[in-house]
Design an enzyme around this catalytic site. Structure first.
Site, PDB file in Angstrom:
ATOM      1  N   GLY A   1       0.844  -1.196   0.000  1.00 50.75           N
ATOM      2  CA  GLY A   1       0.000   0.000   0.000  1.00 50.75           C
ATOM      3  C   GLY A   1       0.871   1.235   0.000  1.00 50.75           C
ATOM      4  O   GLY A   1       2.043   1.178  -0.388  1.00 50.75           O
ATOM      5  N   SER A   2       0.296   2.323   0.457  1.00 52.30           N
ATOM      6  CA  SER A   2       1.015   3.592   0.403  1.00 52.30           C
ATOM      7  C   SER A   2       2.095   3.662   1.478  1.00 52.30           C
ATOM      8  O   SER A   2       2.022   2.986   2.507  1.00 52.30           O
ATOM      9  CB  SER A   2       0.024   4.738   0.591  1.00 52.30           C
ATOM     10  N   THR A   3       3.058   4.522   1.237  1.00 48.88           N
ATOM     11  CA  THR A   3       4.143   4.699   2.210  1.00 48.88           C
ATOM     12  C   THR A   3       3.591   5.232   3.535  1.00 48.88           C
ATOM     13  O   THR A   3       4.018   4.804   4.611  1.00 48.88           O
ATOM     14  CB  THR A   3       5.213   5.633   1.610  1.00 48.88           C
TER      15      THR A   3
ATOM     16  N   GLY B   1       2.032   2.418   5.360  1.00 48.09           N
ATOM     17  CA  GLY B   1       3.127   1.507   5.702  1.00 48.09           C
ATOM     18  C   GLY B   1       3.872   1.951   6.946  1.00 48.09           C
ATOM     19  O   GLY B   1       4.149   1.156   7.856  1.00 48.09           O
TER      20      GLY B   1
ATOM     21  N   GLU C   1       5.691  -3.321   0.936  1.00 45.42           N
ATOM     22  CA  GLU C   1       5.710  -2.991  -0.500  1.00 45.42           C
ATOM     23  C   GLU C   1       4.945  -1.681  -0.649  1.00 45.42           C
ATOM     24  O   GLU C   1       3.723  -1.681  -0.657  1.00 45.42           O
ATOM     25  CB  GLU C   1       5.046  -4.112  -1.307  1.00 45.42           C
TER      26      GLU C   1
ATOM     27  N   GLU D   1       4.280  10.738  -4.961  1.00 49.39           N
ATOM     28  CA  GLU D   1       3.794   9.707  -5.866  1.00 49.39           C
ATOM     29  C   GLU D   1       2.571  10.259  -6.611  1.00 49.39           C
ATOM     30  O   GLU D   1       1.649  10.781  -5.993  1.00 49.39           O
ATOM     31  CB  GLU D   1       3.387   8.458  -5.072  1.00 49.39           C
TER      32      GLU D   1
HETATM   33  P1  NAP Z   1      -3.446   2.380   1.017  1.00 51.66           P
HETATM   34  O1  NAP Z   1      -4.428   3.478   1.162  1.00 51.66           O
HETATM   35  O2  NAP Z   1      -2.141   2.502   1.709  1.00 51.66           O
HETATM   36  O3  NAP Z   1      -4.164   1.039   1.473  1.00 51.66           O
HETATM   37  C1  NAP Z   1      -3.549  -0.217   1.373  1.00 51.66           C
HETATM   38  C2  NAP Z   1      -4.235  -1.186   2.298  1.00 51.66           C
HETATM   39  O4  NAP Z   1      -3.981  -0.793   3.649  1.00 51.66           O
HETATM   40  C3  NAP Z   1      -5.754  -1.205   2.151  1.00 51.66           C
HETATM   41  O5  NAP Z   1      -6.210  -2.522   2.353  1.00 51.66           O
HETATM   42  C4  NAP Z   1      -6.193  -0.296   3.282  1.00 51.66           C
HETATM   43  O6  NAP Z   1      -7.500  -0.518   3.696  1.00 51.66           O
HETATM   44  C5  NAP Z   1      -5.214  -0.719   4.348  1.00 51.66           C
HETATM   45  N1  NAP Z   1      -5.113   0.214   5.468  1.00 51.66           N
HETATM   46  C6  NAP Z   1      -5.404   1.540   5.510  1.00 51.66           C
HETATM   47  N2  NAP Z   1      -5.192   2.014   6.761  1.00 51.66           N
HETATM   48  C7  NAP Z   1      -4.765   0.978   7.513  1.00 51.66           C
HETATM   49  C8  NAP Z   1      -4.377   0.825   8.883  1.00 51.66           C
HETATM   50  N3  NAP Z   1      -4.392   1.843   9.727  1.00 51.66           N
HETATM   51  N4  NAP Z   1      -3.992  -0.401   9.307  1.00 51.66           N
HETATM   52  C9  NAP Z   1      -3.968  -1.442   8.446  1.00 51.66           C
HETATM   53  N5  NAP Z   1      -4.331  -1.365   7.161  1.00 51.66           N
HETATM   54  C10 NAP Z   1      -4.716  -0.169   6.693  1.00 51.66           C
HETATM   55  O7  NAP Z   1      -3.125   2.099  -0.522  1.00 51.66           O
HETATM   56  P2  NAP Z   1      -4.143   2.043  -1.739  1.00 51.66           P
HETATM   57  O8  NAP Z   1      -4.689   3.405  -1.950  1.00 51.66           O
HETATM   58  O9  NAP Z   1      -5.083   0.909  -1.582  1.00 51.66           O
HETATM   59  O10 NAP Z   1      -3.108   1.634  -2.908  1.00 51.66           O
HETATM   60  C11 NAP Z   1      -2.254   2.529  -3.500  1.00 51.66           C
HETATM   61  C12 NAP Z   1      -0.863   2.547  -2.894  1.00 51.66           C
HETATM   62  O11 NAP Z   1      -0.305   1.244  -2.856  1.00 51.66           O
HETATM   63  C13 NAP Z   1       0.098   3.353  -3.721  1.00 51.66           C
HETATM   64  O12 NAP Z   1       0.914   4.119  -2.869  1.00 51.66           O
HETATM   65  C14 NAP Z   1       0.909   2.299  -4.444  1.00 51.66           C
HETATM   66  O13 NAP Z   1       2.168   2.726  -4.886  1.00 51.66           O
HETATM   67  C15 NAP Z   1       1.012   1.256  -3.410  1.00 51.66           C
HETATM   68  N6  NAP Z   1       1.353  -0.026  -4.020  1.00 51.66           N
HETATM   69  C16 NAP Z   1       2.594  -0.569  -3.822  1.00 51.66           C
HETATM   70  C17 NAP Z   1       2.951  -1.760  -4.438  1.00 51.66           C
HETATM   71  C18 NAP Z   1       4.297  -2.388  -4.261  1.00 51.66           C
HETATM   72  O14 NAP Z   1       4.439  -3.558  -4.592  1.00 51.66           O
HETATM   73  N7  NAP Z   1       5.296  -1.678  -3.769  1.00 51.66           N
HETATM   74  C19 NAP Z   1       2.012  -2.404  -5.243  1.00 51.66           C
HETATM   75  C20 NAP Z   1       0.763  -1.829  -5.427  1.00 51.66           C
HETATM   76  C21 NAP Z   1       0.438  -0.649  -4.803  1.00 51.66           C
HETATM   77  P3  NAP Z   1      -8.648   0.522   3.225  1.00 51.66           P
HETATM   78  O15 NAP Z   1      -8.814   0.320   1.770  1.00 51.66           O
HETATM   79  O16 NAP Z   1      -9.817   0.057   3.994  1.00 51.66           O
HETATM   80  O17 NAP Z   1      -8.184   1.895   3.580  1.00 51.66           O
END
Ligand code: NAP
Ligand code: MG
Length: 481
Positions: free
Chosen positions: A226-228, A231, A248, A383
């Site tokens: 997910g997002s930094t 993370g 990741e 990003e």
């Molecule tokens: P995100 O907002 O960081 O969410 C990722 C996951 O984390 C979701 O399941 C989210 O649930 C969950 N989450 C949110 N708050 C949390 C908390 N406090 N505790 C535990 N889990 C929590 O990311 P996204 O918007 O779904 O995806 C986009 C991001 O992912 C981008 O920054 C992208 O670069 C990154 N990404 C990285 C990779 C890699 O391999 N490096 C691959 C794909 C994507 P909710 O949806 O319920 O908020």
């Protein structure tokens, strides 16, 4: 409402409340899933822990066969899964089909690896007693897998497959906005006769169930994509309990186009690498640095290629030569992109293509190219998670590498060139976990993938991906006299 999956049973959860899942192309509700709570997390982790007792003792070959059975079921339901992904995520049918294909490929890769896990034998000095050592490789226990919304299926597969093949059990938390196809895949795993509790899926908001999941005493390993920002938060939560983690995270991959590049191929590769999934890719080429000598020609080719993209409903194909591109996944995501674009323009960037939204419903932004925004603008520093491509003119490789590295991120990077010295310098000097030469950014199942710097740590994919689900345990066998 489609229930979540705990111990092989569908449940509406302890709260009995739902959250809507919306089609990003129409903004209409398509279904709802339970709003998970800490009590649901506890039930799922307990189920996974209970299942682990027997699952860890199973034969690797049997585990591989179960996964192959599940793969056959995924292939059987491929059409339904594809359409489900189109409607909950927004991506076009071709891209959703591609994601299912990639999922199946990745699952096969780990089904094949399951029986190849090997320990080692080590002769030992006999000063203490006559003894030898072994390094055996054991599963860890319950894995928490947190999956983002951009590639809900492949990023599910990169966690579930190595975790299960190594003998762990798992609790998956899909993004709140993309739980439906994940639940269908979980059903297929059950249909393939993975025992109840080996795979569990908790739905709901990360901000509500995340803390309970990441800090649960019985969760040994956290696989987060997910997002930094999220993370960092999760790493802080899990630190006091010393969880094994892979992070990741986000990226802002640079792409360098050298003067000797095949510009037609570069333009095509850059377009795919930026606009696939409507630009919502961790490893998309998000900052392009082009040598002065070829800048004008590349920009012309790129503008022509990107001009073919036609935003629209994912389930309707565009007429050739137009290429379908879907909406952003959320309204927030669209607002963020428009704000970043405005910032780029305020910083002197020139919009040479797109820059606007599509009329009517859906979170659409037209594919956009912006040239030479300020080097401290948001598209350079942050990003950019959407269909906006910033391009800068550079005078030489030193400048290109310096700008490529001027980012807190370090996920991927690429170069378009046939010059071996340029390839050598980019391979060694650009700070990124994965690099491509004359190819758009793509995560191969066969190669370890993961970032450096603020893009995280740990690897998914490849044999290395499996290693992260195993503990190396040393065993001394003595008393041999
Ligand atoms: P995100 O907002 O960081 O969410 C990722 C996951 O984390 C979701 O399941 C989210 O649930 C969950 N989450 C949110 N708050 C949390 C908390 N406090 N505790 C535990 N889990 C929590 O990311 P996204 O918007 O779904 O995806 C986009 C991001 O992912 C981008 O920054 C992208 O670069 C990154 N990404 C990285 C990779 C890699 O391999 N490096 C691959 C794909 C994507 P909710 O949806 O319920 O908020
Ligand atoms: Mg998010």
């Amino acid at each position: 409402m489609t229930g979540m999956l705990i111990a092989g049973e569908r449940t509406e959860g302890a709260a009995g409340e739902g959250i809507d899942v919306v089609d990003p192309a129409t903004e209409e509700k398509i279904d709802a899933v339970p709003r998970g709570t800490a009590a649901d997390v506890d039930a799922a982790v307990e189920a996974a822990d209970k299942a682990f007792a027997d699952w860890q003792k199973t034969d690797a070959e049997d585990r591989a066969n179960l996964l192959r059975k599940a793969i056959a079921l995924i292939e059987r339901d491929r059409k339904d899964l594809t359409m489900s992904l189109v409607h909950e995520q927004g991506k076009p049918v071709t891209e959703a089909g591609g994601e299912i294909h990639h999922l199946i490929h990745g699952l096969n890769y780990y089904a094949d690896l399951a029986t190849k896990v090997r320990g080692s034998y080590q002769p030992l000095p006999s000063a203490l007693s006559k003894a030898y050592g072994m390094v055996i490789r054991r599963p860890m226990g319950v894995v928490a897998a947190i999956v983002p919304n951009n590639f809900p299926l492949t990023l599910l597969g990169t966690k579930v497959a190595p975790a299960l093949m190594a003998g762990n059990t798992i609790v998956v938390k899909p993004a709140a906005t993309t739980p439906l196809t994940t639940l269908k895949i979980a059903d297929l795993l059950l249909e393939a006769e993975f025992p109840p509790g080996v795979v569990n899926v908790i739905t709901g908001k990360g901000s509500e169930v995340g803390d309970a999941l990441v800090t649960h005493d019985k969760v040994r390993r956290v696989a987060f994509t997910g997002s930094t920002a999220v993370g960092r938060h999760i790493m802080g939560l899990a630190a006091p309990k010393l969880k094994r983690m892979t992070m990741e995270l986000g990226g802002s991959d640079p792409v360098i186009v050298a003067p000797d590049a095949n510009l037609k191929a570069a333009a095509r590769g850059i377009a795919i690498g930026r606009f696939w999934n409507c630009g919502q890719m961790c490893l998309g080429g998000k900052r392009v640095y082009v040598f002065d000598e070829v800048y004008d020609e590349l920009l012309e080719q790129l503008t022509r290629t990107v001009g073919k993209y036609e935003p629209g409903l994912g389930w309707e194909k565009a007429e050739k030569p137009a290429i379908r591109v879907g909406p952003l996944h959320t309204a927030d995501g669209r607002n963020e992109i428009l704000e970043q674009l405005q910032d780029a323009v305020d910083g002197g960037g020139e919009v040479v293509l797109g820059g606007d939204t599509r009329e009517g419903k859906g979170y659409f932004v037209n594919p956009t190219i912006v040239t030479n925004p300020a080097l401290d603008s948001r598209v350079a520093r942050e990003e950019t998670f959407g269909p906006v491509l910033p391009i800068w003119r550079v005078s030489d490789l030193d400048e290109a590498i310096r700008l490529a590295n001027d980012s807190e991120y370090g996920l991927g990077a690429s170069v378009w060139t046939n010059d071996i010295r340029t390839i050598h310098r980019v391979a060694n000097e650009v700070e990124a976990g994965m690099k491509w030469v004359n190819q758009f950014h793509y995560g191969y199942d066969e190669l370890p993938f993961g970032g450096v710097k603020q893009s995280g740590y740990g690897k998914e994919h490849g044999q290395e991906g499996l290693d992260y689900y195993l503990e190396d345990i040393s065993v001394v066998v003595g008393g041999l006299e």
